[in-house]
Scaffold this active site. Sequence first.
Site: not given
Ligand code: FPP
Length: 241
Positions: A17-18, A30, A34, A128, A181
Site C-alpha cells: 500500500d501507498g 498515481r 504503481h 521462491l 502491510r
Molecule cells: C495500493 O496502493 C497498491 C495497489 C492497489 C496496486 C499494487 C500493484 C503493484 C505494485 C503492481 C504489481 C504488479 C505485478 C506484476 C504483480 P494505493 O494505490 O492504494 O496507494 P494509496 O493508498 O497511497 O492511494
Amino acid sequence: MTDQSKAVPRHVAIVMDGNGRWAKKRFLPRFFGHKQGVDALVRIVQACIDRNIEHLTVFAFSSENWKRPSDEVSGLMGLVLAAVSRYLARMGAMGVRIRIVGDRDAVSDKLRNAWNEAESSTLHNSKLTLNVAFNYGGRWDIVQAARAALVAGVKPEELTEAKLSEFMAMSYAPDPDLFIRTGGEVRISNFLLWQSAYSEFVFSDCLWPDFGEAQLDAAIAAFRERDRRFGGVKTDTALEA
Ligand code: FPP
C-alpha cells in the site's frame, strides 16, 4: 524450545500500500506510484530469495479495486501486462515460480494469457514461489473453496477446517508466518482472511515504492521478537517451575 532468534519466516505476505501517496508527494499521477511499486516488488523478490524465504504473496489487485476510477484500473492492468513481458525472463532466471491467486474470470483474455504463460514458463522453478493475488479477496476465497467442496461432493459432516483448506486458492502453500502491510494503514483489507489466522502482523509507515531490504529486515526482526503460540501455552520449564 526452538531458537526464534534466527528463525526465517517460510511465507511472507505483503499488502503493497501507498503507491498513490508516493506519487502525490511528488506531484505525479498515481500511475507513477504503481510503476515504482513494480520495481519495489522485483527488489523484494530478490531480497526474499537471499533470505531463503519460500513463499512471497503480494496483494496486486483486490476484488474491491474495480471501484477505482476506470483510467486507474486500466492503467494497472496495462502495467501488469508490461511488467510480465519486461520481467518474466528475469524472474525465471532468478528461479522464481509465479502463481496467480484470484478470480481469473473477470480479467481480459490478454491478461489471462499472460498469467498462464507466467505460470507455465516458471513451473519448474523452486527458489521462491511468488504468489500474485490478483482480483483476489479473502471472502471470495472462502466462498469459492466452500463451493468447490460442495461440487466435489464433500458431505456436511466431512467439512472440517483441514478439509476446507484443501480447496482454498493457496492450499499448496504453508500459511503466512509474517504479514506485512506498508503505507501506514492498520487493517487487513480482505487479504488472506483464512490463511492469516496465526500470522504475525507488521504494519509499516513506509510507502510501498520506498520499501526495500532494510524495511524487510526490520519486519523480520519484529517477527523474531514475537512469541508464537498458535493458541497454545508456552512450554518453558522455567515458567512452569
Ligand atoms: C495500493 O496502493 C497498491 C495497489 C492497489 C496496486 C499494487 C500493484 C503493484 C505494485 C503492481 C504489481 C504488479 C505485478 C506484476 C504483480 P494505493 O494505490 O492504494 O496507494 P494509496 O493508498 O497511497 O492511494
